[in-house]
Scaffold this active site. Structure first.
Site, PDB file in Angstrom:
ATOM      1  N   ALA A  64       0.854  -1.187   0.000  1.00  0.00           N
ATOM      2  CA  ALA A  64       0.000   0.000   0.000  1.00  0.00           C
ATOM      3  C   ALA A  64       0.887   1.233   0.000  1.00  0.00           C
ATOM      4  CB  ALA A  64      -0.897  -0.011   1.231  1.00  0.00           C
ATOM      5  N   GLY A 107       0.830  -5.117   1.027  1.00  0.00           N
ATOM      6  CA  GLY A 107      -0.395  -5.207   0.237  1.00  0.00           C
ATOM      7  C   GLY A 107      -0.157  -5.805  -1.146  1.00  0.00           C
ATOM      8  N   GLU A 110      -0.274  -9.395  -0.522  1.00  0.00           N
ATOM      9  CA  GLU A 110      -1.695  -9.708  -0.249  1.00  0.00           C
ATOM     10  C   GLU A 110      -2.523  -9.701  -1.526  1.00  0.00           C
ATOM     11  OE1 GLU A 110      -1.872  -6.616   2.748  1.00  0.00           O
ATOM     12  OE2 GLU A 110      -2.444  -8.097   4.254  1.00  0.00           O
ATOM     13  N   GLU A 130       5.176  -5.109   7.103  1.00  0.00           N
ATOM     14  CA  GLU A 130       4.405  -4.087   7.811  1.00  0.00           C
ATOM     15  C   GLU A 130       4.929  -3.830   9.223  1.00  0.00           C
ATOM     16  OE1 GLU A 130       3.088  -6.494   5.955  1.00  0.00           O
ATOM     17  OE2 GLU A 130       1.349  -5.783   4.829  1.00  0.00           O
TER      18      GLU A 130
HETATM   19  N1  DAK Z   1       4.551   3.366  -0.624  1.00  0.00           N
HETATM   20  C1  DAK Z   1       4.903   4.550  -1.150  1.00  0.00           C
HETATM   21  N2  DAK Z   1       6.043   4.743  -1.836  1.00  0.00           N
HETATM   22  C2  DAK Z   1       6.852   3.696  -1.988  1.00  0.00           C
HETATM   23  C3  DAK Z   1       6.548   2.414  -1.452  1.00  0.00           C
HETATM   24  C4  DAK Z   1       5.312   2.265  -0.736  1.00  0.00           C
HETATM   25  N3  DAK Z   1       4.890   1.100  -0.222  1.00  0.00           N
HETATM   26  N4  DAK Z   1       7.559   1.565  -1.752  1.00  0.00           N
HETATM   27  C5  DAK Z   1       8.447   2.284  -2.456  1.00  0.00           C
HETATM   28  N5  DAK Z   1       8.028   3.556  -2.608  1.00  0.00           N
HETATM   29  C6  DAK Z   1       8.695   4.660  -3.294  1.00  0.00           C
HETATM   30  C7  DAK Z   1       9.863   5.177  -2.479  1.00  0.00           C
HETATM   31  O1  DAK Z   1       9.425   6.080  -1.501  1.00  0.00           O
HETATM   32  C8  DAK Z   1      10.699   5.836  -3.560  1.00  0.00           C
HETATM   33  O2  DAK Z   1      10.113   7.080  -3.880  1.00  0.00           O
HETATM   34  P1  DAK Z   1      11.001   8.424  -4.018  1.00  0.00           P
HETATM   35  O3  DAK Z   1      11.766   8.542  -2.765  1.00  0.00           O
HETATM   36  O4  DAK Z   1      11.894   8.134  -5.204  1.00  0.00           O
HETATM   37  O5  DAK Z   1       9.997   9.505  -4.264  1.00  0.00           O
HETATM   38  C9  DAK Z   1      10.497   4.919  -4.753  1.00  0.00           C
HETATM   39  O6  DAK Z   1       9.307   4.186  -4.494  1.00  0.00           O
HETATM   40  C10 DAK Z   1      11.625   3.900  -4.929  1.00  0.00           C
HETATM   41  O7  DAK Z   1      11.780   3.211  -3.690  1.00  0.00           O
HETATM   42  P2  DAK Z   1      13.206   3.013  -2.990  1.00  0.00           P
HETATM   43  O8  DAK Z   1      14.115   4.184  -3.269  1.00  0.00           O
HETATM   44  O9  DAK Z   1      12.958   2.674  -1.571  1.00  0.00           O
HETATM   45  O10 DAK Z   1      13.750   1.758  -3.808  1.00  0.00           O
HETATM   46  P3  DAK Z   1      14.719   0.595  -3.306  1.00  0.00           P
HETATM   47  O11 DAK Z   1      15.005  -0.214  -4.526  1.00  0.00           O
HETATM   48  O12 DAK Z   1      15.850   1.129  -2.494  1.00  0.00           O
HETATM   49  O13 DAK Z   1      13.809  -0.287  -2.311  1.00  0.00           O
HETATM   50  C11 DAK Z   1      11.821  -1.446  -1.592  1.00  0.00           C
HETATM   51  C12 DAK Z   1      12.679  -0.962  -2.797  1.00  0.00           C
HETATM   52  C13 DAK Z   1      10.533  -2.032  -2.199  1.00  0.00           C
HETATM   53  C14 DAK Z   1      12.581  -2.551  -0.865  1.00  0.00           C
HETATM   54  C15 DAK Z   1      11.537  -0.274  -0.648  1.00  0.00           C
HETATM   55  O14 DAK Z   1      11.017   0.814  -1.407  1.00  0.00           O
HETATM   56  C16 DAK Z   1      10.540  -0.621   0.427  1.00  0.00           C
HETATM   57  O15 DAK Z   1      10.902  -1.230   1.412  1.00  0.00           O
HETATM   58  N6  DAK Z   1       9.287  -0.184   0.258  1.00  0.00           N
HETATM   59  C17 DAK Z   1       8.257  -0.288   1.264  1.00  0.00           C
HETATM   60  C18 DAK Z   1       7.783  -1.736   1.405  1.00  0.00           C
HETATM   61  C19 DAK Z   1       6.720  -1.862   2.481  1.00  0.00           C
HETATM   62  O16 DAK Z   1       6.978  -1.529   3.634  1.00  0.00           O
HETATM   63  N7  DAK Z   1       5.555  -2.317   2.119  1.00  0.00           N
HETATM   64  C20 DAK Z   1       4.397  -2.466   3.033  1.00  0.00           C
HETATM   65  C21 DAK Z   1       3.576  -1.209   2.969  1.00  0.00           C
HETATM   66  S1  DAK Z   1       2.222  -1.280   4.174  1.00  0.00           S
HETATM   67  C22 DAK Z   1      -5.429  -1.786   4.234  1.00  0.00           C
HETATM   68  C23 DAK Z   1      -5.048  -3.016   3.846  1.00  0.00           C
HETATM   69  C24 DAK Z   1      -3.717  -3.288   3.555  1.00  0.00           C
HETATM   70  C25 DAK Z   1      -2.759  -2.309   3.665  1.00  0.00           C
HETATM   71  C26 DAK Z   1      -3.138  -1.061   4.034  1.00  0.00           C
HETATM   72  C27 DAK Z   1      -4.473  -0.771   4.329  1.00  0.00           C
HETATM   73  N8  DAK Z   1      -6.801  -1.482   4.570  1.00  0.00           N
HETATM   74  C28 DAK Z   1      -7.776  -2.589   4.387  1.00  0.00           C
HETATM   75  C29 DAK Z   1      -7.245  -0.223   4.932  1.00  0.00           C
HETATM   76  C30 DAK Z   1      -1.366  -2.642   3.351  1.00  0.00           C
HETATM   77  C31 DAK Z   1      -0.350  -2.031   3.949  1.00  0.00           C
HETATM   78  C32 DAK Z   1       1.010  -2.115   3.361  1.00  0.00           C
HETATM   79  O17 DAK Z   1       1.227  -2.706   2.317  1.00  0.00           O
END
Ligand code: DAK
Length: 256
Positions: A64, A107, A110, A130
């Site tokens: 997400a 997500g 998921e 998460e």
């Molecule tokens: N959200 C927003 N931006 C993201 C992102 C994300 N999940 N993942 C990556 N980006 C963005 C980064 O901020 C960066 O943007 P800029 O800084 O260039 O503007 C760009 O994508 C490139 O990312 P990185 O520079 O970090 O690239 P790397 O190759 O170094 O790393 C990475 C890639 C995928 C390992 C890293 O970006 C990362 O760890 N990303 C976050 C992964 C994460 O934590 N995912 C879980 C998110 S929480 C719901 C149900 C479900 C959910 C929510 C609500 N409801 C029913 C209400 C789900 C929640 C989640 O998924």
């Protein structure tokens, strides 16, 4: 469409490509809205028999959109349209295949698990990170993952951010098949085309019955399976399928 690319192939396969590469295909609400609207349209389209959802060769989806939800209140999260979107996804009747290359996180993992099958590229990695954000999976991650890989691996992934390689995901039963990055999408499309060429109503009933195994008791599930089985004897496709077998010819499905 702003965040996805949509194609309808002549093999009766609908293809959705997540297309926010600058944000690692982070699933913001606009993207998810486009995905569910396209899936709903495909579900009603007689020229589509199976859907493939994919990202690009480097990323399926990094979860997400963290920037979108970082400042949300509990009420905003409770009222989030994401909940309805994931519920609608569960109710799509046609088969959906996720073709995953690169990371499928949070997500994104998921979303792949909410599909009916996962075809992975050898560079695919699956994780539920998460916990690093001070939250837990919220779109089925703790449930579908645990059912797929078992408690031991699911706990490691959810509590301690263990990522699975494509090969591990295959060994643990999370993904159906692993192919090279060059061919994973064409293989997913090939499998989707095979499914799309089968008897449409039987396919719908089959998906419904297998999914029931995750939601019902064994007795209820057996009853649902029996009903679905019986209903198919009211279709002309059942008559055609059995007649074609007996007469040693290819069946021609009408979806009737
Ligand atoms: N959200 C927003 N931006 C993201 C992102 C994300 N999940 N993942 C990556 N980006 C963005 C980064 O901020 C960066 O943007 P800029 O800084 O260039 O503007 C760009 O994508 C490139 O990312 P990185 O520079 O970090 O690239 P790397 O190759 O170094 O790393 C990475 C890639 C995928 C390992 C890293 O970006 C990362 O760890 N990303 C976050 C992964 C994460 O934590 N995912 C879980 C998110 S929480 C719901 C149900 C479900 C959910 C929510 C609500 N409801 C029913 C209400 C789900 C929640 C989640 O998924």
């Amino acid at each position: 469409m702003e965040y996805i690319l949509v194609e309808k192939l002549d093999t009766k396969v609908g293809l959705i490509r997540l297309n926010r590469p600058q944000a690692m295909n982070a699933l913001n609400s606009g993207l998810m809205r486009e995905v569910i609207e396209t899936l709903t349209a495909f579900d009603q389209d007689p020229d589509v028999g199976c859907v493939v959802i994919t990202g690009n060769e480097k990323v399926f989806a990094a979860g997400a959109d963290i920037k979108e939800m970082a400042e949300a209140s509990v009420v905003e999260i409770m009222n989030s349209e994401m909940i309805g979107i994931y519920d609608r996804l569960r109710n799509i009747q046609k088969p959906i295949i996720a073709a995953v290359a690169g990371v499928a996180l949070g997500g994104g993992c998921e979303l792949a698990m909410a599909c009916d099958m996962i075809i992975a590229a050898d560079n695919a990695r699956f994780g539920q990170p998460e916990i690093n954000l001070g939250i837990i999976p919220g779109a089925g991650g703790t449930q579908r993952l645990t059912r797929a890989v078992g408690k031991a691996i699911a706990m490691e992934m959810v509590l301690n951010n263990r990522w699975l390689s494509a090969e591990e995901a295959y060994q643990f039963g999370l993904v159906n098949r692993v192919y090279s990055t060059e061919v994973y999408l064409s293989e997913a499309l090939r499998i989707a085309a095979e499914i799309a060429a089968r008897a449409p109503i039987a396919i719908r009933m089959a998906k419904d019955a297998v999914n029931a195994a995750f939601e019902l008791s064994l007795a209820e599930g057996i009853r649902l399976e029996r009903r679905n089985f019986q209903v198919l004897f009211g279709t002309s496709d059942q008559k055609e399928g059995m007649n074609a077998f007996i007469n040693k010819r290819e069946a021609k499905w009408q979806g009737q």
